[in-house]
Each structure stands twice: as C-alpha cells, then as structure tokens.
Design an enzyme around this catalytic site. Structure first.
Site, PDB file in Angstrom:
ATOM      1  N   ASP A   9       0.845  -1.178   0.000  1.00 56.54           N
ATOM      2  CA  ASP A   9       0.000   0.000   0.000  1.00 56.54           C
ATOM      3  C   ASP A   9       0.894   1.247   0.000  1.00 56.54           C
ATOM      4  O   ASP A   9       2.084   1.173   0.324  1.00 56.54           O
ATOM      5  CB  ASP A   9      -0.877  -0.044   1.257  1.00 56.54           C
ATOM      6  CG  ASP A   9      -1.647   1.233   1.488  1.00 56.54           C
ATOM      7  OD1 ASP A   9      -2.388   1.633   0.578  1.00 56.54           O
ATOM      8  OD2 ASP A   9      -1.492   1.831   2.571  1.00 56.54           O
ATOM      9  N   GLY A  44      -5.352   2.887  -3.305  1.00 55.94           N
ATOM     10  CA  GLY A  44      -6.654   3.412  -3.673  1.00 55.94           C
ATOM     11  C   GLY A  44      -6.554   4.593  -4.612  1.00 55.94           C
ATOM     12  O   GLY A  44      -7.549   5.038  -5.178  1.00 55.94           O
TER      13      GLY A  44
END
Length: 266
Positions: A9, A44
C-alpha cells in the site's frame, strides 16, 4: 519460502508522512527486484497519484490502482484489468452523497469530479495533481463509467454515515470502507486488493503461497488475509494487525516496507 511477488500500500505504508519514499526503501526495493521479486504498488489512488513514485522506484511491473479496480503495466501504461461500479449502484451512492451533503470525489474516465469544489476536494487532489472538475449530471457520469467514489468529511460524520449505511444501504454490488478516518470509499464488490493480486498472479505465474502483502488500513485487509505473508505496519490500527502474519517493528516513517523485504526476501 521463496516469495515471487510483494504488494505494498502507499499512504501510511510505502510513503512516510511527508508523502515520500525514502532513498533507503527505494534501494531495498531495487535490490529485491534485481533478485527477481515482482514489486507492485497497491493503492486506492488513481494512476496519476502513482506515476512519480513508480518512476522513483525505477522498476517495471504491474501497478494496482483504485483499490484494485484498475491494474496497469508501468512499462507502457497498458490497462491489464478494470472493473467499474454498476450504474444503478453508482447512482444510489451519488444520490446518497448529495442527501448527506458530504464532499464527493468521483473518479470517472481517469478524471476527478466533485459535487462541490471546496477545500476538501482541493486538498484531496493535491496527492494526484489532478485538477478537480465540477460534476456534470449524474446521467453523464454514469455514461462515462465510474471507477470509484470517495466521500470526504469530518471523522465523526464519516463514522456515523458508515454506521448508518451498514444498516440501511441497498447497494448490491458495492464494497465500502474507510481508507483514512475521514475517507469513505465505494467501489465494485468485484474489486479488492486481493482480487487484483490474484489477477496479477494468473498473468505473471505466481500463487498466493508466493505472495507478500503489506498495508496499514482496513482497505488492505483483503490482501493481508490473501497473501501467504500478510504484513501490517507498526502504525496500523489493531483491527488490521489482528489479521496479519507479521507486524513490522518500524513504522512508515522508519522504512517499515524495507524491513519486510530485508527480512523475508533479501
């Protein structure tokens, strides 16, 4: 165990609190890649929010964006996979956002739209350097296709909204979760970071048993649970740490990703 693939991430994991990848972590990633590891940013964010970091790493391979809704090949920008929200679900999310009068950050056709161009969406756009546009009609957005919708509000309001939606929402094909305490993200239920890694595994010929996943947020849980070595950062909340096989000793400000690669790959 020989690991062939590692996904990390970005915010709170690969990046420190200054939104930087440190030179040390870059060097460790390059060493791991030189030994054959496929290393993938898994975020994201849209591709515009990843490009400069991918260039800093100086490696090529798959990049997971929009929480897994789009996978690109960093070598040529080719889209390897994409999954948008179903139109009926996207309409419900947009209408609910308008009813809550929250700030909506809407990704459609790799462009950023907002229901209001306020300080929140301007701040959100800084990470991607994409100028936000005032959203057109809902019908026009749906015709373009919507990859992801993010609601940005006070932490207490996001918590209350999420609690209410868990009880009342009638989205049939939607996953929603917080990526930061003040962000509530919506994307297709077919989309997850785990599903993206599985897709890449089929393309690049590796199995879950050969996979590392590193994250700090609740939107990272799917890949942390999926990977043979699921890693939670030291700065992750307890709810994420509980699902991890390994918790780093060092935070995102202390090269925690480099710690994992040194320990388990190098």
């Amino acid at each position: 165990m020989i690991y062939k693939f590692a996904a990390a991430d970005m915010d709170g994991t690969l990046l420190n609190d200054k939104n930087e990848i440190t030179p040390y972590t870059i060097e460790i990633i390059r060493q791991a890649a030189a030994q054959g590891l496929i290393f993938s940013i898994c975020t994201g964010r849209p591709i515009q929010g990843v490009e400069r970091y991918q260039k800093q790493l100086g490696i090529q391979g798959p990049v997971i964006t929009y929480n897994g809704a789009m996978i690109l090949d960093s070598a040529d920008g080719r889209v390897l996979y994409r999954q948008e929200l179903k139109a009926d679900d996207a309409r419900l999310i947009l209408e609910a956002g308008l009813n809550y009068d929250t700030t909506m950050c809407i990704w459609s056709d790799n462009k950023l739209y907002g229901n209001k161009l306020n300080d929140r969406i301007q701040e959100y756009s800084q990470a991607t350097k994409v100028t936000p546009l005032l959203m057109p009609s809902i019908d026009k957005l749906l015709a373009q296709g919507i990859t992801k919708i993010l609601w940005y509000d006070d932490v207490s309001q996001i918590q209350q909204i999420e609690k209410e939606l868990r009880k009342t929402a009638h989205f049939h094909n939607v996953t929603f979760c917080t990526s930061k305490p003040f962000y509530l993200e919506f994307f297709s239920s077919k989309v997850s970071k785990a599903a993206a890694i599985d897709c890449i595994g089929k393309l690049y010929d590796f199995t879950p048993a050969e996979t590392i996943a590193i994250g700090d947020g609740f939107n990272d849980l799917s890949m942390i649970r999926y990977a043979a070595l699921g890693v939670a950062m030291a700065n992750a909340p307890d709810g994420v740490k509980e699902s991890a096989d390994y918790i780093t000793a060092r935070t995102n400000n202390e090269d925690g990703v480099a710690e994992v690669l040194e320990k388990f790959v190098l």
